[in-house]
Design an enzyme around this catalytic site. Structure first.
Site, PDB file in Angstrom:
ATOM      1  N   HIS A 123      14.752  14.864 -20.804  1.00  0.00           N
ATOM      2  CA  HIS A 123      14.783  14.659 -22.256  1.00  0.00           C
ATOM      3  C   HIS A 123      13.505  15.310 -22.762  1.00  0.00           C
ATOM      4  O   HIS A 123      12.462  14.667 -22.842  1.00  0.00           O
ATOM      5  CB  HIS A 123      14.852  13.174 -22.615  1.00  0.00           C
ATOM      6  CG  HIS A 123      16.116  12.531 -22.103  1.00  0.00           C
ATOM      7  ND1 HIS A 123      16.265  11.181 -21.971  1.00  0.00           N
ATOM      8  CD2 HIS A 123      17.292  13.081 -21.706  1.00  0.00           C
ATOM      9  CE1 HIS A 123      17.487  10.918 -21.499  1.00  0.00           C
ATOM     10  NE2 HIS A 123      18.115  12.056 -21.326  1.00  0.00           N
ATOM     11  N   ARG A 162      32.497  12.266 -19.125  1.00  0.00           N
ATOM     12  CA  ARG A 162      31.456  13.021 -19.846  1.00  0.00           C
ATOM     13  C   ARG A 162      31.461  14.433 -19.282  1.00  0.00           C
ATOM     14  O   ARG A 162      31.686  14.624 -18.080  1.00  0.00           O
ATOM     15  CB  ARG A 162      30.065  12.381 -19.682  1.00  0.00           C
ATOM     16  CG  ARG A 162      28.963  13.208 -20.346  1.00  0.00           C
ATOM     17  CD  ARG A 162      27.622  12.489 -20.563  1.00  0.00           C
ATOM     18  NE  ARG A 162      26.968  12.076 -19.347  1.00  0.00           N
ATOM     19  CZ  ARG A 162      26.937  10.835 -18.884  1.00  0.00           C
ATOM     20  NH1 ARG A 162      27.549   9.862 -19.556  1.00  0.00           N
ATOM     21  NH2 ARG A 162      26.318  10.535 -17.753  1.00  0.00           N
ATOM     22  N   HIS A 200      24.235   4.193 -17.649  1.00  0.00           N
ATOM     23  CA  HIS A 200      23.113   4.402 -16.723  1.00  0.00           C
ATOM     24  C   HIS A 200      23.415   3.843 -15.340  1.00  0.00           C
ATOM     25  O   HIS A 200      22.551   3.257 -14.694  1.00  0.00           O
ATOM     26  CB  HIS A 200      21.817   3.817 -17.292  1.00  0.00           C
ATOM     27  CG  HIS A 200      21.301   4.602 -18.453  1.00  0.00           C
ATOM     28  ND1 HIS A 200      20.301   4.164 -19.288  1.00  0.00           N
ATOM     29  CD2 HIS A 200      21.654   5.816 -18.930  1.00  0.00           C
ATOM     30  CE1 HIS A 200      20.083   5.069 -20.225  1.00  0.00           C
ATOM     31  NE2 HIS A 200      20.889   6.082 -20.036  1.00  0.00           N
ATOM     32  N   HIS A 234      26.545   7.356 -27.424  1.00  0.00           N
ATOM     33  CA  HIS A 234      25.271   8.077 -27.267  1.00  0.00           C
ATOM     34  C   HIS A 234      25.305   9.377 -28.071  1.00  0.00           C
ATOM     35  O   HIS A 234      26.339   9.757 -28.622  1.00  0.00           O
ATOM     36  CB  HIS A 234      24.952   8.344 -25.789  1.00  0.00           C
ATOM     37  CG  HIS A 234      25.945   9.199 -25.055  1.00  0.00           C
ATOM     38  ND1 HIS A 234      26.045  10.555 -25.238  1.00  0.00           N
ATOM     39  CD2 HIS A 234      26.886   8.877 -24.128  1.00  0.00           C
ATOM     40  CE1 HIS A 234      26.987  11.032 -24.442  1.00  0.00           C
ATOM     41  NE2 HIS A 234      27.527  10.042 -23.769  1.00  0.00           N
ATOM     42  N   GLU A 292      28.934  17.759 -19.510  1.00  0.00           N
ATOM     43  CA  GLU A 292      27.597  18.126 -20.000  1.00  0.00           C
ATOM     44  C   GLU A 292      27.195  19.505 -19.486  1.00  0.00           C
ATOM     45  O   GLU A 292      27.239  19.759 -18.282  1.00  0.00           O
ATOM     46  CB  GLU A 292      26.569  17.090 -19.520  1.00  0.00           C
ATOM     47  CG  GLU A 292      25.130  17.458 -19.857  1.00  0.00           C
ATOM     48  CD  GLU A 292      24.135  16.356 -19.533  1.00  0.00           C
ATOM     49  OE1 GLU A 292      24.380  15.589 -18.580  1.00  0.00           O
ATOM     50  OE2 GLU A 292      23.110  16.269 -20.239  1.00  0.00           O
ATOM     51  N   ASP A 350      26.588  13.017 -12.817  1.00  0.00           N
ATOM     52  CA  ASP A 350      25.552  13.531 -13.722  1.00  0.00           C
ATOM     53  C   ASP A 350      24.303  13.721 -12.885  1.00  0.00           C
ATOM     54  O   ASP A 350      23.686  12.737 -12.454  1.00  0.00           O
ATOM     55  CB  ASP A 350      25.316  12.529 -14.866  1.00  0.00           C
ATOM     56  CG  ASP A 350      24.304  13.039 -15.891  1.00  0.00           C
ATOM     57  OD1 ASP A 350      23.643  14.062 -15.640  1.00  0.00           O
ATOM     58  OD2 ASP A 350      24.178  12.380 -16.946  1.00  0.00           O
ATOM     59  N   ASP A 387      20.565  19.632 -16.083  1.00  0.00           N
ATOM     60  CA  ASP A 387      21.153  18.329 -16.467  1.00  0.00           C
ATOM     61  C   ASP A 387      22.639  18.576 -16.744  1.00  0.00           C
ATOM     62  O   ASP A 387      23.013  18.978 -17.840  1.00  0.00           O
ATOM     63  CB  ASP A 387      20.432  17.790 -17.712  1.00  0.00           C
ATOM     64  CG  ASP A 387      20.970  16.432 -18.131  1.00  0.00           C
ATOM     65  OD1 ASP A 387      21.758  15.831 -17.375  1.00  0.00           O
ATOM     66  OD2 ASP A 387      20.600  15.970 -19.233  1.00  0.00           O
ATOM     67  N   ASP A 436       0.816  -1.222   0.000  1.00  0.00           N
ATOM     68  CA  ASP A 436       0.000   0.000   0.000  1.00  0.00           C
ATOM     69  C   ASP A 436       0.846   1.266   0.000  1.00  0.00           C
ATOM     70  O   ASP A 436       0.373   2.341   0.358  1.00  0.00           O
ATOM     71  CB  ASP A 436      -0.947  -0.007   1.209  1.00  0.00           C
ATOM     72  CG  ASP A 436      -0.191  -0.099   2.517  1.00  0.00           C
ATOM     73  OD1 ASP A 436       1.035  -0.339   2.478  1.00  0.00           O
ATOM     74  OD2 ASP A 436      -0.818   0.079   3.575  1.00  0.00           O
ATOM     75  N   HIS A 438      20.178  16.564 -26.266  1.00  0.00           N
ATOM     76  CA  HIS A 438      18.717  16.406 -26.266  1.00  0.00           C
ATOM     77  C   HIS A 438      18.146  17.750 -25.853  1.00  0.00           C
ATOM     78  O   HIS A 438      18.860  18.580 -25.275  1.00  0.00           O
ATOM     79  CB  HIS A 438      18.268  15.278 -25.317  1.00  0.00           C
ATOM     80  CG  HIS A 438      18.827  15.372 -23.914  1.00  0.00           C
ATOM     81  ND1 HIS A 438      18.312  16.223 -22.968  1.00  0.00           N
ATOM     82  CD2 HIS A 438      19.884  14.757 -23.315  1.00  0.00           C
ATOM     83  CE1 HIS A 438      18.999  16.102 -21.842  1.00  0.00           C
ATOM     84  NE2 HIS A 438      19.977  15.230 -22.026  1.00  0.00           N
ATOM     85  N   TYR A 489      34.079   6.563 -23.246  1.00  0.00           N
ATOM     86  CA  TYR A 489      33.892   5.503 -22.261  1.00  0.00           C
ATOM     87  C   TYR A 489      34.736   4.310 -22.686  1.00  0.00           C
ATOM     88  O   TYR A 489      34.390   3.617 -23.649  1.00  0.00           O
ATOM     89  CB  TYR A 489      32.403   5.133 -22.171  1.00  0.00           C
ATOM     90  CG  TYR A 489      31.526   6.367 -22.044  1.00  0.00           C
ATOM     91  CD1 TYR A 489      31.296   6.965 -20.808  1.00  0.00           C
ATOM     92  CD2 TYR A 489      30.975   6.975 -23.183  1.00  0.00           C
ATOM     93  CE1 TYR A 489      30.533   8.123 -20.702  1.00  0.00           C
ATOM     94  CE2 TYR A 489      30.213   8.136 -23.092  1.00  0.00           C
ATOM     95  CZ  TYR A 489      29.995   8.698 -21.843  1.00  0.00           C
ATOM     96  OH  TYR A 489      29.249   9.840 -21.743  1.00  0.00           O
ATOM     97  N   GLU A 505      26.760  17.223 -24.485  1.00  0.00           N
ATOM     98  CA  GLU A 505      27.298  16.269 -23.523  1.00  0.00           C
ATOM     99  C   GLU A 505      28.118  15.146 -24.156  1.00  0.00           C
ATOM    100  O   GLU A 505      27.763  13.984 -24.045  1.00  0.00           O
ATOM    101  CB  GLU A 505      26.172  15.683 -22.682  1.00  0.00           C
ATOM    102  CG  GLU A 505      24.980  15.131 -23.461  1.00  0.00           C
ATOM    103  CD  GLU A 505      23.942  14.497 -22.527  1.00  0.00           C
ATOM    104  OE1 GLU A 505      24.334  13.620 -21.741  1.00  0.00           O
ATOM    105  OE2 GLU A 505      22.761  14.882 -22.601  1.00  0.00           O
TER     106      GLU A 505
HETATM  107  N1  GLY Z   1      21.104  12.661 -17.309  1.00  0.00           N
HETATM  108  C1  GLY Z   1      20.496  12.213 -18.485  1.00  0.00           C
HETATM  109  C2  GLY Z   1      21.188  12.700 -19.662  1.00  0.00           C
HETATM  110  O1  GLY Z   1      22.263  13.247 -19.559  1.00  0.00           O
HETATM  111  O2  GLY Z   1      20.690  12.629 -20.739  1.00  0.00           O
HETATM  112 MN    MN Z   2      21.636  14.984 -20.736  1.00  0.00          MN
HETATM  113 MN    MN Z   3      22.945  14.227 -17.804  1.00  0.00          MN
END
Ligand code: GLY
Ligand code: MN
Ligand code: MN
Length: 460
Positions: free
Chosen positions: A380, A425, A262, A369, A427, A279, A290, A59, A373, A407, A403
């Protein structure tokens, strides 16, 4: 040892002050958005359902967050509600269907606006309890010939189909009611894509809070912490500065964990020689930052780490320079790939001809990647990247991330051992302006010199 300085400064107080006074602004902004949306769908009627509550276990419910489109148009945060926008209805253009007032339930789950609150506080022209929807919606939709509805919830989709069957009959009998369903995203998500000044104020605040969290995390970073302790610093600063929650699950990946895109378990011990990829983004007013930074736990990059890091940074800066009106969404990505491939060839991580590597996407071994975005209320964010099969042209008011990353898996073959297990990375959140762009997250250090200088401040 104090590893973190709490942001007890004027800025943090300012965030709190604005949070307390912003409800009226939120409602006014939602009203303006509704008016614009209704103008654009004249002749139709639109229906939006609030996000349902999701059960976590037994619940216990998951933390609730309103559906973004619903919030964008209403500012209403209760679950279970339905909003109808009927631009051609003389009296009732904005109608909210809400949970009834119920003292007993409210003791458990919190205050409800009820019908009166929906009208008084959220400016609904009229409001009903949810059990009246089946009876009232066909009346509100009678004059419209199109129904704007986005399929995204199986149970509610079913109800809409049943209404449409009824509308088909009404049309035959009386020549009234909608004859087609149209996805409101075509209108609404175009509005969300180009941020208004009010939108930008909220987004800037979300990004500012995000930056504060990253700076604090960088200062806190040392080699004798677990990743989740850094996650806790981020959450502490975000909450302290008025953010109710993260915009997405934060990543704190040390060492080779940074090569897992991820990675969100954040439960490893950070080792002395590790790079740590963070991140994370704070939400504010339903907008989110982000931002990613990659920082050496020791305070100094090793030579191999610095080589990879500098390459990613060069690619990121080159890509950001292409963000301007008239460029396409894809231009920064193409530039990123070009810079990364040249650098990977120089460092001996790839061999062959650059053009062929790009054509055959061989760089995806290290960069798998996309570079960008849209960013806004959803991390996103909405709206198509292509229009009629062509990459969209950037316009002032659009916000996108830049970003790039590299890797290099710990177990990858054919790679010099000193590069293995490095994940980087970088970003930033970039607003397209009339003149070019503005990096909203610029205040978080990102050159090797800036990062090492900040880290040195933190050594005892
Ligand atoms: N944190 C998600 C991305 O960088 O797209
Ligand atoms: Mn991002
Ligand atoms: Mn990100």
């Amino acid at each position: 040892m104090s590893f973190y300085l709490a942001p007890e400064n004027a800025e943090s107080r300012q965030f709190e002050m604005i949070k307390e006074t912003s409800f009226a602004d939120t409602i006014e902004q939602a009203k303006q958005r509704r008016e614009e949306f209704m103008q654009r769908i004249a002749g139709g009627v639109a229906v939006f359902a609030a996000a349902p509550m999701f059960i976590r276990n037994n619940d216990v419910e998951h933390e609730y967050r309103q559906d973004t489109d619903f919030y964008y148009l209403t500012g209403f945060e209760e679950p279970g509600a339905i909003a109808v926008l009927a631009p051609d209805n003389e009296e009732h253009k904005f109608v909210l269907f809400v949970q009834p007032k119920d003292r007993e339930r409210e003791v458990w789950t919190g205050w409800r606006a009820g019908e009166e609150g929906a009208k008084r506080d959220y400016l609904a022209d009229t409001a009903f309890t949810l059990d009246k929807f089946n009876e009232e919606f066909p009346k509100l939709a009678a004059k419209a010939d199109r129904l704007y509805y986005r399929f995204n919830d199986a149970a509610f989709d079913e109800r809409i189909v049943r209404f449409m069957r009824g509308f088909q009959r009404e049309r035959q009998r009386n020549g009234t009611h909608p004859k087609a369903i149209i996805d409101p995203a075509e209108t609404l998500h175009e509005m969300r894509l180009v941020k208004s000044d009010d939108d930008l104020q909220l987004l800037r605040r979300a990004v500012d809070i995000t930056c504060e969290g990253h700076i604090a995390a960088m200062k806190a970073l040392q080699s004798n912490l677990y990743e989740y302790e850094i996650e806790a610093v981020l959450r502490y600063v975000f909450r302290k500065l008025g953010s109710p929650r993260h915009g997405y699950a934060p990543i704190v990946g040390s060492g080779a964990n940074a090569t897992v895109l991820h990675y969100v378990t954040n439960n490893s011990f950070i080792k002395e020689g590790d790079l740590v990829l963070i991140d994370a983004g704070a939400e504010y007013g339903y907008f989110t930052g982000d931002v990613t930074r990659t920082t050496p736990a020791s305070g100094r990059f090793t030579k191999a780490q610095a080589e990879i890091y500098q390459l990613v940074l060069d690619a990121q800066i080159a890509a950001i320079n292409l963000v301007k009106p008239g460029a396409t969404f894809q231009d920064p990505h193409n530039e990123t790939v070009r810079v990364l491939v040249e650098g990977l060839l120089r460092l001996g991580l790839l061999e062959g001809d650059a053009a062929e590597i790009i054509k055959e996407e061989k760089y995806k071994k290290f960069y798998m990647h996309r570079t960008s975005h849209w960013l806004g209320m959803d991390v996103h964010d909405v709206a198509p990247y292509k229009v009629a099969d062509e990459w969209r042209k950037l316009e002032p008011g659009m916000v996108m991330t830049i970003e790039p990353g590299l890797y290099i898996a710990a177990d990858v073959e054919d790679v010099d051992a000193r590069y293995r297990g490095i994940g980087v990375r970088i970003e930033d959140d970039v607003l397209v302006t009339r003149e070019g762009n503005e990096v909203l997250s610029a205040r978080v250090p990102k050159t090797i010199e800036e990062i090492e200088a900040l880290m040195q401040q933190n050594k005892f």
